[in-house]
Write a protein that holds these residues in place. Structure first.
Motif, PDB file in Angstrom:
ATOM      1  N   SER A  99       0.828  -1.193   0.000  1.00 40.81           N
ATOM      2  CA  SER A  99       0.000   0.000   0.000  1.00 40.81           C
ATOM      3  C   SER A  99       0.870   1.253   0.000  1.00 40.81           C
ATOM      4  CB  SER A  99      -0.887   0.016   1.241  1.00 40.81           C
ATOM      5  OG  SER A  99      -1.517   1.277   1.386  1.00 40.81           O
ATOM      6  N   PRO A 100       0.669   2.158  -0.967  1.00 41.06           N
ATOM      7  CA  PRO A 100       1.443   3.390  -1.010  1.00 41.06           C
ATOM      8  C   PRO A 100       1.073   4.360   0.109  1.00 41.06           C
ATOM      9  CG  PRO A 100      -0.247   3.440  -2.696  1.00 41.06           C
ATOM     10  CD  PRO A 100      -0.263   2.058  -2.091  1.00 41.06           C
ATOM     11  N   LEU A 101      -0.021   4.082   0.817  1.00 37.38           N
ATOM     12  CA  LEU A 101      -0.439   4.957   1.908  1.00 37.38           C
ATOM     13  C   LEU A 101       0.509   4.857   3.104  1.00 37.38           C
ATOM     14  CD1 LEU A 101      -4.302   4.413   1.699  1.00 37.38           C
ATOM     15  CD2 LEU A 101      -2.919   6.256   0.719  1.00 37.38           C
ATOM     16  N   GLY A 102       1.242   3.728   3.182  1.00 35.76           N
ATOM     17  CA  GLY A 102       2.287   3.612   4.187  1.00 35.76           C
ATOM     18  C   GLY A 102       1.854   3.224   5.581  1.00 35.76           C
ATOM     19  N   VAL A 103       0.547   3.141   5.822  1.00 29.72           N
ATOM     20  CA  VAL A 103       0.045   2.847   7.158  1.00 29.72           C
ATOM     21  C   VAL A 103      -0.456   1.413   7.199  1.00 29.72           C
ATOM     22  CG1 VAL A 103      -1.669   3.451   8.907  1.00 29.72           C
ATOM     23  CG2 VAL A 103      -0.616   5.241   7.503  1.00 29.72           C
ATOM     24  N   ALA A 104      -0.064   0.682   8.213  1.00 29.18           N
ATOM     25  CA  ALA A 104      -0.524  -0.697   8.367  1.00 29.18           C
ATOM     26  C   ALA A 104      -2.042  -0.715   8.478  1.00 29.18           C
ATOM     27  CB  ALA A 104       0.102  -1.327   9.602  1.00 29.18           C
ATOM     28  N   THR A 105      -2.677  -1.552   7.686  1.00 24.12           N
ATOM     29  CA  THR A 105      -4.133  -1.598   7.666  1.00 24.12           C
ATOM     30  C   THR A 105      -4.612  -2.981   7.275  1.00 24.12           C
ATOM     31  OG1 THR A 105      -6.131  -0.690   6.611  1.00 24.12           O
ATOM     32  CG2 THR A 105      -4.131  -0.743   5.279  1.00 24.12           C
ATOM     33  N   MET A 106      -5.796  -3.338   7.733  1.00 27.01           N
ATOM     34  CA  MET A 106      -6.397  -4.612   7.381  1.00 27.01           C
ATOM     35  C   MET A 106      -7.305  -4.484   6.158  1.00 27.01           C
ATOM     36  SD  MET A 106      -9.305  -5.025  10.345  1.00 27.01           S
ATOM     37  CE  MET A 106      -9.887  -6.575   9.678  1.00 27.01           C
ATOM     38  N   ASP A 107      -7.516  -3.285   5.667  1.00 25.45           N
ATOM     39  CA  ASP A 107      -8.416  -3.033   4.551  1.00 25.45           C
ATOM     40  C   ASP A 107      -7.764  -3.391   3.224  1.00 25.45           C
ATOM     41  OD1 ASP A 107     -10.248  -0.052   3.427  1.00 25.45           O
ATOM     42  OD2 ASP A 107     -10.159  -2.090   2.673  1.00 25.45           O
ATOM     43  N   PRO A 108      -8.211  -4.440   2.548  1.00 23.35           N
ATOM     44  CA  PRO A 108      -7.587  -4.823   1.282  1.00 23.35           C
ATOM     45  C   PRO A 108      -7.733  -3.757   0.198  1.00 23.35           C
ATOM     46  CG  PRO A 108      -9.626  -6.055   1.629  1.00 23.35           C
ATOM     47  CD  PRO A 108      -9.326  -5.339   2.906  1.00 23.35           C
ATOM     48  N   GLY A 109      -8.732  -2.904   0.328  1.00 23.25           N
ATOM     49  CA  GLY A 109      -8.941  -1.853  -0.653  1.00 23.25           C
ATOM     50  C   GLY A 109      -7.848  -0.797  -0.653  1.00 23.25           C
ATOM     51  N   ARG A 110      -7.053  -0.753   0.396  1.00 26.64           N
ATOM     52  CA  ARG A 110      -5.964   0.222   0.492  1.00 26.64           C
ATOM     53  C   ARG A 110      -4.655  -0.290  -0.093  1.00 26.64           C
ATOM     54  NH1 ARG A 110      -7.156   4.666   3.531  1.00 26.64           N
ATOM     55  NH2 ARG A 110      -9.108   4.581   4.708  1.00 26.64           N
ATOM     56  N   TYR A 111      -4.671  -1.514  -0.570  1.00 28.88           N
ATOM     57  CA  TYR A 111      -3.463  -2.104  -1.149  1.00 28.88           C
ATOM     58  C   TYR A 111      -3.574  -2.063  -2.672  1.00 28.88           C
ATOM     59  CZ  TYR A 111      -2.306  -3.659   3.524  1.00 28.88           C
ATOM     60  OH  TYR A 111      -1.993  -3.682   4.854  1.00 28.88           O
ATOM     61  N   THR A 112      -2.536  -1.536  -3.296  1.00 28.43           N
ATOM     62  CA  THR A 112      -2.544  -1.338  -4.738  1.00 28.43           C
ATOM     63  C   THR A 112      -1.917  -2.505  -5.486  1.00 28.43           C
ATOM     64  OG1 THR A 112      -2.349   1.047  -4.391  1.00 28.43           O
ATOM     65  CG2 THR A 112      -1.786   0.208  -6.580  1.00 28.43           C
ATOM     66  N   TYR A 113      -0.874  -3.070  -4.934  1.00 25.44           N
ATOM     67  CA  TYR A 113      -0.113  -4.121  -5.610  1.00 25.44           C
ATOM     68  C   TYR A 113      -0.249  -5.438  -4.852  1.00 25.44           C
ATOM     69  CZ  TYR A 113       1.872   0.096  -7.590  1.00 25.44           C
ATOM     70  OH  TYR A 113       2.031   1.318  -8.187  1.00 25.44           O
ATOM     71  N   TRP A 114      -0.431  -6.508  -5.606  1.00 29.87           N
ATOM     72  CA  TRP A 114      -0.637  -7.837  -5.034  1.00 29.87           C
ATOM     73  C   TRP A 114       0.271  -8.849  -5.710  1.00 29.87           C
ATOM     74  CZ3 TRP A 114      -4.277  -9.061  -1.181  1.00 29.87           C
ATOM     75  CH2 TRP A 114      -5.108  -7.999  -0.791  1.00 29.87           C
ATOM     76  N   GLY A 115       0.719  -9.820  -4.917  1.00 28.86           N
ATOM     77  CA  GLY A 115       1.460 -10.929  -5.482  1.00 28.86           C
ATOM     78  C   GLY A 115       0.509 -12.014  -5.970  1.00 28.86           C
ATOM     79  N   GLN A 116       1.076 -13.066  -6.523  1.00 27.65           N
ATOM     80  CA  GLN A 116       0.281 -14.164  -7.084  1.00 27.65           C
ATOM     81  C   GLN A 116      -0.104 -15.202  -6.036  1.00 27.65           C
ATOM     82  OE1 GLN A 116      -0.932 -14.323 -10.340  1.00 27.65           O
ATOM     83  NE2 GLN A 116      -0.278 -12.190 -10.156  1.00 27.65           N
ATOM     84  N   GLY A 117       0.555 -15.165  -4.891  1.00 33.54           N
ATOM     85  CA  GLY A 117       0.213 -16.080  -3.823  1.00 33.54           C
ATOM     86  C   GLY A 117       1.123 -17.288  -3.738  1.00 33.54           C
TER      87      GLY A 117
END
Length: 124
Positions: A99-117
């Motif tokens: 997340s570019p917002l830089g703050v630890a959060t549980m909200d998945p909507g705040r994360y921009t980049y994701w790995g494949q798992g």
């Protein structure tokens, strides 16, 4: 753009240890908060843990608090999720996200980049 690659998954015996890695390329990961999420078979994706950027504050789901630890190594551009006591209910595909917002959060909507798992299977 940030590319994230998870590793460290596999078959693990219950009670054993596990360390997942989330390696980043493309950008300096230290500027991003990073979260770990997981999706167990037949269940919705759930938040596991997150770590902030500059203040490295951490935030855990109640279900894993005290048992899983999230950490980061900025020199290696990598974030880790580890435990010394893995349980069968930890079986899931684990994803890391930045997340570019830089703050630890549980909200998945705040994360921009994701790995494949990476798949983690815990045998009892």
């Amino acid at each position: 753009q940030v590319q994230l690659v998870e590793s460290g998954g596999g078959l693990v015996q219950a009670g054993g240890s596990l360390r997942l890695s989330c390696a980043a390329s493309g950008r300096t990961l230290s500027r991003y908060a990073v979260g770990w999420f997981r999706r167990a078979p037949g269940k919705e994706r759930e938040f596991v843990a997150s770590i902030g950027a500059s203040d490295v504050s951490t935030y855990y789901a109640n279900s894993v608090k005290g048992r899983l630890t999230i950490s980061r190594d900025n020199a290696k551009n990598t974030v880790y999720l580890q435990t010394n006591i893995v349980k069968p209910e930890d079986t899931a595909v684990y994803y890391c996200a930045a997340s570019p917002l830089g703050v630890a959060t549980m909200d998945p909507g705040r994360y921009t980049y994701w790995g494949q798992g990476t798949q983690v299977t815990v045998s009892s």
